[in-house]
Motif scaffolding. Structure first.
Motif, PDB file in Angstrom:
ATOM      1  N   LYS A 236       1.105  -1.254   0.171  1.00 20.87           N
ATOM      2  CA  LYS A 236      -0.162  -0.096  -0.002  1.00 20.87           C
ATOM      3  C   LYS A 236       0.871   1.058   0.108  1.00 20.87           C
ATOM      4  O   LYS A 236       0.277   2.182  -0.279  1.00 20.87           O
ATOM      5  CB  LYS A 236      -0.902   0.031   1.145  1.00 20.87           C
ATOM      6  CG  LYS A 236      -0.281  -0.055   2.654  1.00 20.87           C
ATOM      7  CD  LYS A 236      -1.245  -0.014   3.660  1.00 20.87           C
ATOM      8  CE  LYS A 236      -0.724  -0.045   5.145  1.00 20.87           C
ATOM      9  NZ  LYS A 236      -1.650   0.019   6.076  1.00 20.87           N
TER      10      LYS A 236
ATOM     11  N   LYS B 146      -6.195  -1.394 -17.061  1.00 24.37           N
ATOM     12  CA  LYS B 146      -5.314  -0.721 -16.272  1.00 24.37           C
ATOM     13  C   LYS B 146      -4.351   0.077 -17.075  1.00 24.37           C
ATOM     14  O   LYS B 146      -4.074   1.220 -16.468  1.00 24.37           O
ATOM     15  CB  LYS B 146      -4.595  -1.942 -15.488  1.00 24.37           C
ATOM     16  CG  LYS B 146      -5.629  -2.591 -14.311  1.00 24.37           C
ATOM     17  CD  LYS B 146      -4.631  -3.618 -13.592  1.00 24.37           C
ATOM     18  CE  LYS B 146      -5.509  -4.288 -12.624  1.00 24.37           C
ATOM     19  NZ  LYS B 146      -4.519  -5.302 -11.699  1.00 24.37           N
TER      20      LYS B 146
ATOM     21  N   MET C  50     -13.568  -2.794 -13.299  1.00 24.44           N
ATOM     22  CA  MET C  50     -12.573  -2.632 -12.176  1.00 24.44           C
ATOM     23  C   MET C  50     -13.101  -3.377 -11.120  1.00 24.44           C
ATOM     24  O   MET C  50     -14.247  -3.404 -10.660  1.00 24.44           O
ATOM     25  CB  MET C  50     -12.357  -1.153 -11.797  1.00 24.44           C
ATOM     26  CG  MET C  50     -11.417  -0.361 -12.834  1.00 24.44           C
ATOM     27  SD  MET C  50      -9.989  -1.019 -13.166  1.00 24.44           S
ATOM     28  CE  MET C  50      -9.279   0.238 -14.457  1.00 24.44           C
ATOM     29  N   VAL C  51     -12.374  -3.992 -10.521  1.00 24.23           N
ATOM     30  CA  VAL C  51     -12.656  -4.973  -9.172  1.00 24.23           C
ATOM     31  C   VAL C  51     -12.740  -4.267  -7.856  1.00 24.23           C
ATOM     32  O   VAL C  51     -13.426  -4.240  -7.119  1.00 24.23           O
ATOM     33  CB  VAL C  51     -11.668  -6.101  -9.060  1.00 24.23           C
ATOM     34  CG1 VAL C  51     -12.088  -7.093  -8.133  1.00 24.23           C
ATOM     35  CG2 VAL C  51     -11.709  -7.061 -10.353  1.00 24.23           C
ATOM     36  N   ASP C  52     -11.774  -3.545  -7.804  1.00 24.38           N
ATOM     37  CA  ASP C  52     -11.415  -2.642  -6.668  1.00 24.38           C
ATOM     38  C   ASP C  52     -12.420  -1.457  -6.469  1.00 24.38           C
ATOM     39  O   ASP C  52     -12.388  -0.633  -7.294  1.00 24.38           O
ATOM     40  CB  ASP C  52      -9.882  -2.182  -6.512  1.00 24.38           C
ATOM     41  CG  ASP C  52      -9.765  -1.487  -5.146  1.00 24.38           C
ATOM     42  OD1 ASP C  52     -10.647  -1.704  -4.040  1.00 24.38           O
ATOM     43  OD2 ASP C  52      -8.627  -1.152  -4.756  1.00 24.38           O
ATOM     44  N   PRO C  53     -13.216  -1.431  -5.218  1.00 23.14           N
ATOM     45  CA  PRO C  53     -14.422  -0.362  -5.210  1.00 23.14           C
ATOM     46  C   PRO C  53     -13.868   0.834  -5.006  1.00 23.14           C
ATOM     47  O   PRO C  53     -14.433   1.714  -5.497  1.00 23.14           O
ATOM     48  CB  PRO C  53     -15.449  -0.929  -4.156  1.00 23.14           C
ATOM     49  CG  PRO C  53     -14.564  -2.029  -3.599  1.00 23.14           C
ATOM     50  CD  PRO C  53     -13.566  -2.563  -4.345  1.00 23.14           C
ATOM     51  N   THR C  54     -12.720   0.979  -4.031  1.00 25.99           N
ATOM     52  CA  THR C  54     -12.075   2.170  -3.632  1.00 25.99           C
ATOM     53  C   THR C  54     -11.346   2.817  -4.963  1.00 25.99           C
ATOM     54  O   THR C  54     -11.474   3.885  -5.397  1.00 25.99           O
ATOM     55  CB  THR C  54     -11.267   2.017  -2.476  1.00 25.99           C
ATOM     56  OG1 THR C  54     -10.236   1.075  -3.070  1.00 25.99           O
ATOM     57  CG2 THR C  54     -12.083   1.517  -1.484  1.00 25.99           C
ATOM     58  N   MET C  55     -10.792   2.182  -5.664  1.00 26.96           N
ATOM     59  CA  MET C  55     -10.060   2.614  -7.099  1.00 26.96           C
ATOM     60  C   MET C  55     -11.324   2.914  -7.919  1.00 26.96           C
ATOM     61  O   MET C  55     -11.310   4.136  -8.761  1.00 26.96           O
ATOM     62  CB  MET C  55      -9.250   1.181  -7.533  1.00 26.96           C
ATOM     63  CG  MET C  55      -8.281   2.091  -8.853  1.00 26.96           C
ATOM     64  SD  MET C  55      -7.323   3.033  -7.972  1.00 26.96           S
ATOM     65  CE  MET C  55      -6.153   3.692  -9.147  1.00 26.96           C
ATOM     66  N   GLN C  56     -12.433   2.248  -7.968  1.00 33.28           N
ATOM     67  CA  GLN C  56     -13.353   2.729  -8.862  1.00 33.28           C
ATOM     68  C   GLN C  56     -13.759   4.021  -8.388  1.00 33.28           C
ATOM     69  O   GLN C  56     -14.172   5.010  -9.277  1.00 33.28           O
ATOM     70  CB  GLN C  56     -14.643   1.599  -8.848  1.00 33.28           C
ATOM     71  CG  GLN C  56     -14.778   0.810 -10.121  1.00 33.28           C
ATOM     72  CD  GLN C  56     -16.028  -0.260  -9.661  1.00 33.28           C
ATOM     73  OE1 GLN C  56     -16.764  -0.107  -8.904  1.00 33.28           O
ATOM     74  NE2 GLN C  56     -16.199  -0.693 -10.989  1.00 33.28           N
ATOM     75  N   LYS C  57     -14.316   4.278  -7.334  1.00 31.91           N
ATOM     76  CA  LYS C  57     -14.807   5.555  -6.864  1.00 31.91           C
ATOM     77  C   LYS C  57     -13.806   6.630  -7.199  1.00 31.91           C
ATOM     78  O   LYS C  57     -14.060   7.732  -7.538  1.00 31.91           O
ATOM     79  CB  LYS C  57     -14.940   5.689  -5.325  1.00 31.91           C
ATOM     80  CG  LYS C  57     -15.967   6.923  -4.715  1.00 31.91           C
ATOM     81  CD  LYS C  57     -15.968   6.438  -3.306  1.00 31.91           C
ATOM     82  CE  LYS C  57     -16.842   7.777  -2.912  1.00 31.91           C
ATOM     83  NZ  LYS C  57     -16.608   9.012  -3.166  1.00 31.91           N
ATOM     84  N   TYR C  58     -12.427   6.481  -6.723  1.00 30.46           N
ATOM     85  CA  TYR C  58     -11.324   7.509  -7.253  1.00 30.46           C
ATOM     86  C   TYR C  58     -11.450   8.083  -8.310  1.00 30.46           C
ATOM     87  O   TYR C  58     -11.370   9.084  -8.701  1.00 30.46           O
ATOM     88  CB  TYR C  58     -10.192   6.930  -6.602  1.00 30.46           C
ATOM     89  CG  TYR C  58      -8.801   7.924  -7.217  1.00 30.46           C
ATOM     90  CD1 TYR C  58      -8.584   9.127  -6.544  1.00 30.46           C
ATOM     91  CD2 TYR C  58      -8.138   7.401  -8.096  1.00 30.46           C
ATOM     92  CE1 TYR C  58      -7.471   9.834  -6.967  1.00 30.46           C
ATOM     93  CE2 TYR C  58      -7.098   8.140  -8.539  1.00 30.46           C
ATOM     94  CZ  TYR C  58      -6.850   9.394  -7.770  1.00 30.46           C
ATOM     95  OH  TYR C  58      -6.045  10.090  -8.433  1.00 30.46           O
TER      96      TYR C  58
END
Length: 368
Positions: free
Chosen positions: A9, A35, A67-75
């Motif tokens: 991270k 990506k 995209m799989v990661d929800p936090t990355m999607q939101k960003y």
């Protein structure tokens, strides 16, 4: 001096080894690499933001739904939306489709309502059934049933004006809302307007289970079996492996709602498809309730042979039976009651110390 690598991270992403151009972005779109597309797109936003066109934003938003990661999607969604507003771009209906899907997956109902207002007032776009469906799903997740009904009426007006048919998924969602509100007659009316399919029957059975109407559940289940039989006769699939049958989800609903039919429903499901692990566990629990220990042990062993680990609750119930050498050695309730009625044997009395001392004198064993 050697140093430990930073955790994942805290690692910085590798910068691109070249100066990106719009042609590189188009090539990554063509090769369907989300990506890599985002890396090039973000670099272009920093270095050449005005080189990007409306279609580039639209395509990138469509890629973001993968995209799989929800936090990355939101960003990513926030960054793209902010950039489009800064460049005074008018969002297309396809852009709103992607944004609504992203924020629906994030359960951000407030953002969906904000986008719905911006869509009508700022960009002057008319909502379509996909937008209404996302709103209804979001309100249904939050259990705001009155807002679901209001959105439903807005969508009905839109469909009447454009001579369109309502998607079956929207009607299924409406059935669950009406069932939660206790509107049994309206549920039946909506089901009669739907085409008869396996999913429509599953939706109405689920609605009647919510209403706790066992008679209607049995009636629709029998109607579903008749429908499958008609389809098999029509296409000659009676003896085929691909014959029409109720979906496994419907079988599971019926097994949970009517436990006394669990064994018969499981045998029907086992003939047409491989039961899911949680369905097998339902079947085993029911067998244990009926004291069918031999069948439960066989089903338990088959579940382990499939490489599936049973739950803790099932392991606890099956623990005594798995440790026994034979399933018939497990005492039933009747056997336990009979054992309690038998006379208790007297404990064995050990000889006194004096007698043991006397006997030890005649012990001929040699101690090394």
């Amino acid at each position: 001096m050697l140093t430990k690598p930073l955790p994942v991270k805290f690692r910085t992403r590798k910068p691109l080894q070249f100066t990106p151009k719009r042609t590189d972005l188009l090539n990554s779109f063509r090769l369907e690499r989300p990506k890599q597309s985002w890396k090039i797109f973000s670099e272009l936003l920093k270095r050449q933001p005005f080189s990007l066109k409306q279609d580039d934003y639209t395509k990138m938003l469509q890629f973001m739904t993968l995209m799989v990661d929800p936090t990355m999607q939101k960003y990513q969604a926030d960054v793209l939306l902010k950039s489009m507003r800064q460049q005074a771009l008018r969002l297309d209906i396809r852009d709103y489709h992607s944004l609504f899907r992203i924020y629906l997956n994030l359960n951000d109902t407030q953002k969906l309502e904000q986008l719905y207002v911006e869509m009508r007032e700022l960009d002057q776009r008319k909502p379509d059934p996909i937008i209404y469906n996302c709103l209804m799903m979001a309100y249904l997740e939050q259990e705001e049933y009155q807002k679901v009904i209001d959105t439903w009426h807005h969508m009905e007006q839109y469909l009447e004006q454009n001579n369109l048919d309502m998607h079956i998924a929207v009607k299924e969602a409406l059935l669950q809302v009406l069932a939660a509100l206790g509107e049994k007659q309206k549920c039946i009316e909506v089901f009669e307007q739907m085409d008869q399919t396996l999913t429509s029957f599953d939706a109405v059975i689920r609605a009647m289970i919510t209403l706790n109407d066992s008679k209607q559940v049995d009636a629709y289940w029998n109607a579903l079996l008749d429908y499958c039989q008609q389809i098999n006769k029509q296409f000659g699939l009676e003896n085929s492996k691909r014959k029409c049958h109720p979906s496994p989800i419907t079988f599971e609903r019926m097994m949970r709602y009517q436990p006394h039919l669990t064994i018969r429903l499981y045998e029907m499901l086992d003939q047409v498809s491989l039961p899911e692990p949680h369905v097998v566990e339902l079947y085993i629990h029911r067998l244990l309730d009926l004291e069918e220990f031999q069948k439960s042990l066989q089903a338990f062993e088959q579940l382990k042979k499939r490489g599936i680990l049973p739950t803790v609750a099932l392991n606890e119930r099956m623990g005594d039976q798995v440790l026994k050498p034979h399933p018939l050695a497990i005492p039933t309730r009747k056997q336990m009651e009979l054992d309690r009625q038998l006379p208790v044997p007297k404990p064995i009395q050990r000889p006194s110390i004096e007698l043991r001392t006397t006997l030890s004198q005649y012990d001929t064993r040699v101690v090394l």
